[in-house]
Design an enzyme around this catalytic site. Structure first.
Site, PDB file in Angstrom:
ATOM      1  N   ASP A   9       1.059  -1.267  -0.187  1.00  0.00           N
ATOM      2  CA  ASP A   9       0.038   0.029   0.136  1.00  0.00           C
ATOM      3  C   ASP A   9       0.719   1.531  -0.080  1.00  0.00           C
ATOM      4  O   ASP A   9       0.337   2.138   0.908  1.00  0.00           O
ATOM      5  CB  ASP A   9      -1.020   0.047   1.251  1.00  0.00           C
ATOM      6  CG  ASP A   9      -1.912  -1.114   1.264  1.00  0.00           C
ATOM      7  OD1 ASP A   9      -1.895  -1.885   0.061  1.00  0.00           O
ATOM      8  OD2 ASP A   9      -2.627  -1.366   1.997  1.00  0.00           O
ATOM      9  N   LYS A  98      -7.044  -4.542  -3.492  1.00  0.00           N
ATOM     10  CA  LYS A  98      -7.895  -5.129  -2.239  1.00  0.00           C
ATOM     11  C   LYS A  98      -8.799  -4.044  -2.141  1.00  0.00           C
ATOM     12  O   LYS A  98      -8.653  -2.961  -2.081  1.00  0.00           O
ATOM     13  CB  LYS A  98      -7.049  -5.582  -1.115  1.00  0.00           C
ATOM     14  CG  LYS A  98      -6.042  -4.479  -0.397  1.00  0.00           C
ATOM     15  CD  LYS A  98      -5.211  -5.215   0.648  1.00  0.00           C
ATOM     16  CE  LYS A  98      -4.156  -3.816   1.197  1.00  0.00           C
ATOM     17  NZ  LYS A  98      -4.667  -2.890   2.183  1.00  0.00           N
ATOM     18  N   CYS A 149      -2.054  -2.592   7.730  1.00  0.00           N
ATOM     19  CA  CYS A 149      -1.956  -3.416   6.623  1.00  0.00           C
ATOM     20  C   CYS A 149      -0.771  -4.101   6.705  1.00  0.00           C
ATOM     21  O   CYS A 149      -0.925  -5.485   6.152  1.00  0.00           O
ATOM     22  CB  CYS A 149      -2.415  -2.557   5.271  1.00  0.00           C
ATOM     23  SG  CYS A 149      -3.952  -1.856   5.107  1.00  0.00           S
TER      24      CYS A 149
END
Length: 197
Positions: A9, A98, A149
């Site tokens: 990310d 995602k 995450c």
């Protein structure tokens, strides 16, 4: 042993100036790019994950609690959801997305993103089968955010039978005060937590 690097990310919305900025995000991107240049030969694959939200339900909120709900961020196809420019320049083997229609923290919830045509596609292969199909059994995990995450990806990695290492100096946290507890949780689950070499 075949090792992959998972870059989690690293997106403009999670870096300084973004919708849900993590302090130090831009510095982490620069450090990862430098580290990859030095160690690319040690990896069988380099992989990115991205939050790629379309309609993620109550994951988005006008009054977020910053635990289960968050301000609007990383909307699929926007500049904020793109890869950080320094990461986009890397020679990456696969990109995974995602959270299209639900909250998603772990990279192991992400599906292969081949092209912009896949923006709403939920049929792409998941990360774990993709890794196994290439005989990859070990993952190094870096990126954002260490306490969300990155943490979730590392826990799912070991739960899925992978050997997992979080390179802590190549991460940044939403709340740095939580890191000792997060690192202890990861170690207790079997994740190695190390500094960049």
């Amino acid at each position: 042993m075949n090792r992959a690097l998972l870059i989690i990310d690293l997106q403009p919305d999670f870096c300084e100036g973004g919708a849900l900025a993590v302090a130090g995000g831009n510095a982490v991107a620069a450090a990862i790019a430098k580290d990859v240049a030095l160690r690319v030969a040690s990896y069988s694959a380099i992989i990115t994950t991205q939050d790629w939200h379309i309609e993620p339900g109550d994951h988005f909120s006008d009054q977020p609690d910053f635990v289960d709900s968050w301000p609007v961020h990383c909307v699929a196809g926007t500049n904020g959801a793109a890869l950080h420019p320094l990461i986009a320049q890397l020679n990456v083997d696969a990109h995974f997305a995602k959270g299209r229609f639900t909250a998603a923290y772990s990279g192991f919830e992400a599906r292969l993103l081949d092209t912009q045509a896949d923006i709403a596609d939920e049929s792409g292969v998941l990360l774990a089968p993709w890794l196994r199909s290439r005989q990859i059994d070990t993952v190094d995990i870096v990126g954002l955010a260490a306490d969300h995450c990155v943490r979730a990806t590392a826990l799912d990695a070991v739960a899925g039978g992978f050997t997992a290492t979080v390179i802590s100096t190549l991460t940044a946290a939403v709340n740095g005060e939580n890191l000792p507890t997060v690192h202890e949780e990861l170690r207790s689950a079997g994740v190695s937590v190390v500094s960049a070499s």
